[in-house]
Design an enzyme around this catalytic site. Structure first.
Site, short mmCIF file in Angstrom:
data_model
loop_
_atom_site.label_atom_id
_atom_site.label_comp_id
_atom_site.label_asym_id
_atom_site.label_seq_id
_atom_site.Cartn_x
_atom_site.Cartn_y
_atom_site.Cartn_z
N ASP A 74 -2.53 -6.22 -7.58
CA ASP A 74 -3.92 -5.79 -7.50
C ASP A 74 -4.61 -6.73 -6.51
OD1 ASP A 74 -6.63 -5.32 -7.76
OD2 ASP A 74 -6.59 -5.16 -9.94
N VAL A 75 -4.90 -6.23 -5.30
CA VAL A 75 -5.40 -7.11 -4.24
C VAL A 75 -6.83 -7.54 -4.46
CG1 VAL A 75 -3.79 -6.27 -2.50
CG2 VAL A 75 -6.02 -5.12 -2.79
N LYS B 195 -13.83 0.29 7.98
CA LYS B 195 -12.84 0.22 9.06
C LYS B 195 -13.37 -0.57 10.25
CE LYS B 195 -9.50 2.59 7.15
NZ LYS B 195 -8.26 1.90 6.68
N ILE C 60 1.43 6.86 5.14
CA ILE C 60 1.77 6.18 6.39
C ILE C 60 2.70 5.00 6.13
CG2 ILE C 60 0.80 4.80 8.27
CD1 ILE C 60 -1.64 6.64 8.23
N ALA D 139 -4.83 9.45 0.64
CA ALA D 139 -6.16 8.89 0.94
C ALA D 139 -7.03 9.90 1.66
CB ALA D 139 -6.00 7.63 1.79
N TYR E 100 -16.97 10.47 6.38
CA TYR E 100 -16.17 9.24 6.25
C TYR E 100 -17.01 8.10 5.70
CZ TYR E 100 -11.94 6.59 7.44
OH TYR E 100 -10.78 5.85 7.37
N GLY F 189 0.77 -1.23 0.00
CA GLY F 189 0.00 0.00 0.00
C GLY F 189 0.80 1.28 0.00
#
Length: 264
Positions: free
Chosen positions: A64-65, A163, A20, A196, A156, A13
């Site tokens: 590509d996940v 999440k 991050i 992001a 969000y 990522g």
């Protein structure tokens, strides 16, 4: 000797030097880890490969996940290069811009599925795929935003729901992998100006509010998160699993957190 001396760490990522994942990469390197980096797509390749060259990283692979065959292929490449791995970092999340700019009840079916697939299922899929080549006593971790997972963070939207699912997946994976002494944890970072975050409506107000209202009265850096990740990757955390570690200057403990939703 560094905390991660001789350990092999794969970081999924990485987007740019503001992400991050880059803070985690830098901290891992400082503590002696052997680094492998994976990125998504040609656009990211142009940003990531120069960073990999900068740190002399020899294993840089696209994945590509959302595609199982690509996950399997990247595992084989990692095994050929590293043999075994000790640390797996999932710093991957995505939701369409429309899903983050309109009311949550207007989330599209496809937008919901896409957010869950990329932001949550990929964590499960990568962990499962790499498990056969992961050393006992290893560490797996993901990046979350707890304040948006367990509470409402205006704008969000579906990412907050994703999440929440990611944090639950962390606990279930921790249960599954516990017998192999592999820990699975999540890091909840405070507001950081990443690529992001730029897609979340009202983020500028949120960023300022974070520094004003957190107990420590200061924002969080990617280096702060990187050091927390190093702790979770090291033997210092060998009895910690299934947890969400907040690295947010204490913002999550405050009762009134979010800026007023102005419908922006």
């Amino acid at each position: 000797m560094g905390l991660l001396e001789g350990k092999n760490a794969l970081i999924f990522g990485l987007a740019n030097d503001k992400s991050i994942a880059w803070g985690i990469t830098q901290s891992f390197l400082r503590e002696g880890a052997n680094i492998g980096i994976s990125y998504a797509g040609e656009v990211m390749e142009k940003r990531v490969k120069p960073l990999a060259e900068k740190i002399n990283c020899k294993w840089v692979e696209e994945c590509d996940v959302t595609k199982d065959d690509q996950i399997k292929a990247v595992v084989k490449k990692a095994e050929a290069h590293f043999g075994k791995i000790d640390i797996l970092v999932h710093s991957i999340a995505f939701a369409g811009r429309d899903e983050l700019s309109r009311p949550f009840h207007e989330t599209s079916r496809q937008g919901f599925l896409t957010a869950m697939d990329i932001s949550v299922y990929s964590f499960v899929a990568l962990t499962h795929a790499f498990l056969p080549i992961m050393n006992d006593g290893g560490s797996v971790m993901c990046l979350t935003y707890g304040s948006g997972a367990v509470k409402v963070a205006p704008h969000y939207n579906v990412m907050g729901v994703a999440k929440a699912a990611l944090e639950s997946a962390t606990r279930y994976l921790a249960y599954d992998l516990g017998p192999k002494k592999i820990r699975v944890n999540a890091i909840s970072a405070g507001a950081i100006r990443t690529l992001a975050a730029a897609g979340v409506g009202g983020f500028r107000d949120m960023y300022k509010h974070f520094a004003d209202k957190s107990p420590m009265r200061e924002n969080v850096t990617i280096e702060d998160v990187g050091d927390a990740a190093t702790f979770l990757a090291s033997d210092l955390s060998k009895r910690i699993t299934g947890e969400v570690m907040y690295v947010d200057s204490g913002f999550n403990i405050m009762g009134v957190q979010m800026v007023e939703d102005k419908g922006e």
